[in-house]
Design a protein around this motif. Structure first.
Motif, PDB file in Angstrom:
ATOM      1  N   TYR A  24      68.574  77.414  65.324  1.00  0.00           N
ATOM      2  CA  TYR A  24      67.860  78.545  64.744  1.00  0.00           C
ATOM      3  C   TYR A  24      68.212  78.882  63.299  1.00  0.00           C
ATOM      4  O   TYR A  24      67.381  78.814  62.419  1.00  0.00           O
ATOM      5  CB  TYR A  24      68.034  79.771  65.650  1.00  0.00           C
ATOM      6  CG  TYR A  24      67.433  81.020  65.086  1.00  0.00           C
ATOM      7  CD1 TYR A  24      66.059  81.159  64.988  1.00  0.00           C
ATOM      8  CD2 TYR A  24      68.235  82.043  64.638  1.00  0.00           C
ATOM      9  CE1 TYR A  24      65.501  82.301  64.461  1.00  0.00           C
ATOM     10  CE2 TYR A  24      67.688  83.188  64.114  1.00  0.00           C
ATOM     11  CZ  TYR A  24      66.315  83.314  64.024  1.00  0.00           C
ATOM     12  OH  TYR A  24      65.771  84.433  63.500  1.00  0.00           O
ATOM     13  N   ASP A  25      69.444  79.272  63.027  1.00  0.00           N
ATOM     14  CA  ASP A  25      69.783  79.761  61.686  1.00  0.00           C
ATOM     15  C   ASP A  25      70.571  78.760  60.843  1.00  0.00           C
ATOM     16  O   ASP A  25      71.134  79.109  59.817  1.00  0.00           O
ATOM     17  CB  ASP A  25      70.553  81.077  61.778  1.00  0.00           C
ATOM     18  CG  ASP A  25      71.865  80.930  62.526  1.00  0.00           C
ATOM     19  OD1 ASP A  25      72.058  79.896  63.186  1.00  0.00           O
ATOM     20  OD2 ASP A  25      72.682  81.853  62.469  1.00  0.00           O
ATOM     21  N   ALA A  26      70.593  77.517  61.242  1.00  0.00           N
ATOM     22  CA  ALA A  26      71.360  76.503  60.518  1.00  0.00           C
ATOM     23  C   ALA A  26      70.732  76.221  59.155  1.00  0.00           C
ATOM     24  O   ALA A  26      69.517  76.172  59.014  1.00  0.00           O
ATOM     25  CB  ALA A  26      71.434  75.229  61.330  1.00  0.00           C
ATOM     26  N   GLU A  27      71.597  76.062  58.173  1.00  0.00           N
ATOM     27  CA  GLU A  27      71.149  75.712  56.826  1.00  0.00           C
ATOM     28  C   GLU A  27      71.734  74.393  56.352  1.00  0.00           C
ATOM     29  O   GLU A  27      71.262  73.823  55.372  1.00  0.00           O
ATOM     30  CB  GLU A  27      71.523  76.824  55.849  1.00  0.00           C
ATOM     31  CG  GLU A  27      70.798  78.130  56.136  1.00  0.00           C
ATOM     32  CD  GLU A  27      71.151  79.210  55.129  1.00  0.00           C
ATOM     33  OE1 GLU A  27      71.403  78.873  53.955  1.00  0.00           O
ATOM     34  OE2 GLU A  27      71.169  80.383  55.530  1.00  0.00           O
ATOM     35  N   PHE A  28      72.758  73.912  57.068  1.00  0.00           N
ATOM     36  CA  PHE A  28      73.437  72.679  56.680  1.00  0.00           C
ATOM     37  C   PHE A  28      73.714  71.829  57.922  1.00  0.00           C
ATOM     38  O   PHE A  28      73.807  72.349  59.028  1.00  0.00           O
ATOM     39  CB  PHE A  28      74.767  72.989  55.980  1.00  0.00           C
ATOM     40  CG  PHE A  28      74.593  73.736  54.698  1.00  0.00           C
ATOM     41  CD1 PHE A  28      74.436  73.066  53.502  1.00  0.00           C
ATOM     42  CD2 PHE A  28      74.580  75.123  54.689  1.00  0.00           C
ATOM     43  CE1 PHE A  28      74.264  73.759  52.320  1.00  0.00           C
ATOM     44  CE2 PHE A  28      74.415  75.830  53.512  1.00  0.00           C
ATOM     45  CZ  PHE A  28      74.245  75.143  52.324  1.00  0.00           C
ATOM     46  N   TYR A  29      73.859  70.523  57.694  1.00  0.00           N
ATOM     47  CA  TYR A  29      74.201  69.592  58.767  1.00  0.00           C
ATOM     48  C   TYR A  29      75.285  68.652  58.264  1.00  0.00           C
ATOM     49  O   TYR A  29      75.218  68.150  57.137  1.00  0.00           O
ATOM     50  CB  TYR A  29      72.975  68.778  59.185  1.00  0.00           C
ATOM     51  CG  TYR A  29      73.295  67.698  60.180  1.00  0.00           C
ATOM     52  CD1 TYR A  29      73.410  67.989  61.538  1.00  0.00           C
ATOM     53  CD2 TYR A  29      73.510  66.386  59.771  1.00  0.00           C
ATOM     54  CE1 TYR A  29      73.725  67.003  62.459  1.00  0.00           C
ATOM     55  CE2 TYR A  29      73.814  65.396  60.689  1.00  0.00           C
ATOM     56  CZ  TYR A  29      73.930  65.706  62.021  1.00  0.00           C
ATOM     57  OH  TYR A  29      74.239  64.736  62.935  1.00  0.00           O
ATOM     58  N   SER A  30      76.269  68.395  59.101  1.00  0.00           N
ATOM     59  CA  SER A  30      77.325  67.444  58.777  1.00  0.00           C
ATOM     60  C   SER A  30      77.218  66.241  59.698  1.00  0.00           C
ATOM     61  O   SER A  30      77.291  66.387  60.919  1.00  0.00           O
ATOM     62  CB  SER A  30      78.706  68.090  58.946  1.00  0.00           C
ATOM     63  OG  SER A  30      79.704  67.101  58.810  1.00  0.00           O
TER      64      SER A  30
END
Length: 76
Positions: A24-30
């Motif tokens: 839902y509120d994610a802005e980044f991915y690792s």
């Protein structure tokens, strides 16, 4: 990580999967952890930038296909 570099390293399909599976509120991915974050972490990719890079990459693919078709028709 830069979004364009991410696509170069991991490919368009993986980049699309990451966006499709975003929480839902994610802005980044690792990719190192396989996790989504709301704030920037080391070597993470900004998901908004990734979305823009995917759109640009797909446009380039289409332009390349159109150019190849035009070259083929020109030689005929």
């Amino acid at each position: 990580m830069n979004a364009k570099d991410f696509i170069d390293v991991w490919g368009l399909d993986k980049a699309k999967r990451i966006l499709n599976n975003k929480i839902y509120d994610a802005e980044f991915y690792s990719d190192k952890t396989g996790s989504y974050y709301s704030e920037n972490k080391n070597d993470s990719v900004n998901l908004k930038e990734l979305s823009k890079a995917i759109t640009e990459f797909e446009k380039l693919i289409k332009l390349e296909a159109d150019l190849n078709l035009a070259k083929k028709q020109w030689r005929s």
